[in-house]
Design a protein around this motif. Structure first.
Motif, PDB file in Angstrom:
ATOM      1  N   GLU A  81       0.827  -1.213   0.000  1.00  0.00           N
ATOM      2  CA  GLU A  81       0.000   0.000   0.000  1.00  0.00           C
ATOM      3  C   GLU A  81       0.857   1.256   0.000  1.00  0.00           C
ATOM      4  O   GLU A  81       0.552   2.219  -0.726  1.00  0.00           O
ATOM      5  N   TYR A  86      -1.996   3.799  -2.335  1.00  0.00           N
ATOM      6  CA  TYR A  86      -3.439   3.680  -2.090  1.00  0.00           C
ATOM      7  C   TYR A  86      -3.723   2.388  -1.322  1.00  0.00           C
ATOM      8  O   TYR A  86      -2.941   1.444  -1.371  1.00  0.00           O
ATOM      9  N   LEU A  88      -5.366  -1.187  -0.277  1.00  0.00           N
ATOM     10  CA  LEU A  88      -5.764  -2.392  -1.008  1.00  0.00           C
ATOM     11  C   LEU A  88      -6.964  -3.080  -0.373  1.00  0.00           C
ATOM     12  O   LEU A  88      -7.661  -3.833  -1.048  1.00  0.00           O
ATOM     13  N   THR A 104     -10.302  -3.253  -2.209  1.00  0.00           N
ATOM     14  CA  THR A 104     -10.828  -1.976  -2.682  1.00  0.00           C
ATOM     15  C   THR A 104     -11.031  -2.075  -4.201  1.00  0.00           C
ATOM     16  O   THR A 104     -10.459  -2.957  -4.850  1.00  0.00           O
ATOM     17  N   PRO A 105     -11.815  -1.178  -4.770  1.00  0.00           N
ATOM     18  CA  PRO A 105     -11.962  -1.175  -6.233  1.00  0.00           C
ATOM     19  C   PRO A 105     -10.614  -1.060  -6.965  1.00  0.00           C
ATOM     20  O   PRO A 105     -10.396  -1.726  -7.977  1.00  0.00           O
ATOM     21  N   LYS A 106      -9.701  -0.241  -6.436  1.00  0.00           N
ATOM     22  CA  LYS A 106      -8.373  -0.116  -7.059  1.00  0.00           C
ATOM     23  C   LYS A 106      -7.593  -1.427  -6.956  1.00  0.00           C
ATOM     24  O   LYS A 106      -6.869  -1.797  -7.879  1.00  0.00           O
ATOM     25  N   ALA A 107      -7.732  -2.126  -5.845  1.00  0.00           N
ATOM     26  CA  ALA A 107      -7.045  -3.408  -5.678  1.00  0.00           C
ATOM     27  C   ALA A 107      -7.620  -4.443  -6.646  1.00  0.00           C
ATOM     28  O   ALA A 107      -6.864  -5.238  -7.221  1.00  0.00           O
ATOM     29  N   ALA A 109      -8.938  -3.807  -9.576  1.00  0.00           N
ATOM     30  CA  ALA A 109      -8.416  -3.440 -10.899  1.00  0.00           C
ATOM     31  C   ALA A 109      -6.947  -3.851 -11.028  1.00  0.00           C
ATOM     32  O   ALA A 109      -6.528  -4.364 -12.066  1.00  0.00           O
ATOM     33  N   LEU A 110      -6.167  -3.621  -9.963  1.00  0.00           N
ATOM     34  CA  LEU A 110      -4.766  -4.023  -9.950  1.00  0.00           C
ATOM     35  C   LEU A 110      -4.648  -5.518 -10.191  1.00  0.00           C
ATOM     36  O   LEU A 110      -3.846  -5.979 -11.011  1.00  0.00           O
ATOM     37  N   ASN A 113      -5.585  -6.494 -13.828  1.00  0.00           N
ATOM     38  CA  ASN A 113      -4.527  -6.116 -14.763  1.00  0.00           C
ATOM     39  C   ASN A 113      -3.259  -6.935 -14.555  1.00  0.00           C
ATOM     40  O   ASN A 113      -2.593  -7.316 -15.517  1.00  0.00           O
TER      41      ASN A 113
END
Length: 137
Positions: A81, A86, A88, A104-107, A109-110, A113
């Motif tokens: 993090e 940001y 996770l 999290t939404p960013k995690a 997406a990570l 990808n």
């Protein structure tokens, strides 16, 4: 491929690497994807850890499944993090409602990808291996 007895067609060099003849040992490349700044902070183990957290809804359960202490898992998570900048996980401590952990939404997406990049990297490694070692090792 109209024959219903055929499970998988082996038609290209890449297929042949993936499906060797019975009893035949085939050398293949092994690649691993990690992200780093000064040192690696996100790689296959961290991706597995996050997948387990998402599946179990619990960081503690994920740590147990990976045979690591909760403090080590917490340290790995916080390091990632800090490097990423940001959070996770979304967490809620126990109590009458019970605790949980979710990505999290960013995690999410990570992870999506990372897994796509890792898959493509492994496919390219197979192609390059065949390009440079057509005749084997």
């Amino acid at each position: 491929m109209n024959d219903k007895g055929i499970i998988e067609a082996v038609e290209t060099h890449i297929d042949a690497v993936r499906y060797p003849a019975v009893g035949q040992t085939v050398v293949h490349p092994a690649v691993s994807l990690s992200f780093e700044l000064d040192e690696a902070f996100f790689g296959p183990d961290m991706a597995q850890f996050l997948r387990l957290i998402e599946h179990a809804g619990s960081m503690q359960t994920a740590c147990r499944q990976m045979n690591m202490s909760y403090s080590k898992g917490f340290k790995l998570l916080k390091n990632a993090e800090n490097q990423l900048g940001y959070p996770l996980l979304i967490t809620q401590s126990g109590g009458s409602e019970g605790g949980f952990s979710q990505l999290t939404p960013k995690a999410l997406a990570l992870m999506e990808n990372y897994m796509a990049l890792e898959k493509e990297l492994k496919e390219k490694a197979e192609e390059l291996f065949l390009k440079y070692f057509k005749e084997g090792l």
